[in-house]
Design an enzyme around this catalytic site. Structure first.
Site, PDB file in Angstrom:
ATOM      1  N   ARG A  65       0.822  -1.209   0.000  1.00 12.24           N
ATOM      2  CA  ARG A  65       0.000   0.000   0.000  1.00 12.24           C
ATOM      3  C   ARG A  65       0.858   1.261   0.000  1.00 12.24           C
ATOM      4  O   ARG A  65       0.309   2.359  -0.026  1.00 12.24           O
ATOM      5  CB  ARG A  65      -0.843  -0.009   1.261  1.00 12.24           C
ATOM      6  CG  ARG A  65      -2.354  -0.179   0.980  1.00 12.24           C
ATOM      7  CD  ARG A  65      -2.997  -0.324   2.314  1.00 12.24           C
ATOM      8  NE  ARG A  65      -4.386  -0.068   2.380  1.00 12.24           N
ATOM      9  CZ  ARG A  65      -5.303  -1.008   2.532  1.00 12.24           C
ATOM     10  NH1 ARG A  65      -4.981  -2.276   2.497  1.00 12.24           N
ATOM     11  NH2 ARG A  65      -6.558  -0.680   2.714  1.00 12.24           N
ATOM     12  N   ARG A  99      -9.885   7.266   4.559  1.00 12.02           N
ATOM     13  CA  ARG A  99      -9.214   6.141   3.883  1.00 12.02           C
ATOM     14  C   ARG A  99      -8.995   6.451   2.410  1.00 12.02           C
ATOM     15  O   ARG A  99      -7.960   6.091   1.838  1.00 12.02           O
ATOM     16  CB  ARG A  99     -10.053   4.860   4.033  1.00 12.02           C
ATOM     17  CG  ARG A  99     -10.009   4.322   5.458  1.00 12.02           C
ATOM     18  CD  ARG A  99     -11.104   3.305   5.687  1.00 12.02           C
ATOM     19  NE  ARG A  99     -10.911   2.088   4.938  1.00 12.02           N
ATOM     20  CZ  ARG A  99     -11.901   1.262   4.597  1.00 12.02           C
ATOM     21  NH1 ARG A  99     -13.140   1.541   4.923  1.00 12.02           N
ATOM     22  NH2 ARG A  99     -11.643   0.163   3.933  1.00 12.02           N
TER      23      ARG A  99
END
Ligand code: AMP
Length: 225
Positions: free
Chosen positions: A89, A172
């Site tokens: 990520r 997010r």
């Protein structure tokens, strides 16, 4: 199969991974699932991850890299491969993954980038419901269970993830833009990136992945001859 599913939260990585697992038997490695399991089991690692996860921030790289290093070294991954979902990520995680895989004499065949508009991501995340027992994924509006709050498959109770609530969802998605999106360029430069229209539905995404992998294998065979 040795692939990475890349894409924003809500792009459908977990859903298509479940179909890929059912149809190919390849291990599904989701760092989000691993961290939630650690949290539920009350391990020290889970306790360290909690505040990051609940606020929608990324857990520090060294924690997730440790988890991945252990998992990829297990015999099922060594023999069958892996579907990486939610890892890497960040660019440092991708670089470290390269080191782990080279230590294991493995490599990634393809990175599928599931593209979905921000509006649809918010819609998907806010309606997402998950079975506490078997992990099946539903949507309150688009894919409701037959009986509200109950899993069709195992009868387990459905719940909404804390981080699927509206304020955390925005967070997010911003974290994704800032920290994960640079991986698109990273893997494009390595010649591994395959864009996928993630709004087309799980069957179409599944077929695109299988078709691309077939082509990659054919090309590799042709080159070897
Ligand atoms: P996910 O289930 O993939 O949406 O992940 C849920 C949460 O777990 C994320 O919002 C992060 O807090 C944490 N997480 C999962 N994977 C990673 C990762 N590769 N690096 C850092 N944090 C992660």
């Amino acid at each position: 199969m040795r692939i990475i599913l890349l894409g924003a939260p809500g792009s459908g990585k977990g859903t298509v991974a479940k179909v890929l697992v059912e149809r190919t038997g390849t291990p599904h490695i989701s760092t989000g699932d691993m961290l939630r399991a650690a949290l539920a089991a009350g391990t020290p690692l889970g306790a360290r991850a909690r505040e990051y996860m609940e606020s929608g921030r990324l857990v520090p790289d060294n924690i997730v890299i440790g988890l991945i290093r252990n998992r990829l070294g297990q015999s099922d991954c060594l023999s069958t491969g892996y579907i990486l979902d939610g890892f890497p990520r960040t660019v440092p995680q991708a670089e470290e993954l390269g080191v782990v895989l080279s230590d294991l004499e493995s490599n990634v065949q393809a990175v599928f980038n599931l593209q979905v508009s921000r509006q649809l991501l918010v819609e998907r995340l806010s309606g997402r419901r998950i079975c506490k027992s078997c992990g099946a994924i539903y949507h309150a509006v688009n894919m409701p269970p037959r009986t509200e709050g109950i899993c069709d498959i195992c009868g387990g109770e459905l719940y909404q993830r804390v981080d699927d609530q509206p304020a955390t969802v925005e967070n997010r998605l911003n974290v994704y833009e800032a920290q994960t999106k640079p991986l698109i360029e990273y893997y494009r430069n390595m010649g591994l990136l395959y864009p996928v229209e993630g709004d087309k539905g799980v069957q179409a995404v599944f077929e695109m992945i299988i078709h691309t992998l077939d082509n990659i294998r054919k090309t590799a065979c042709d080159q070897a001859q």
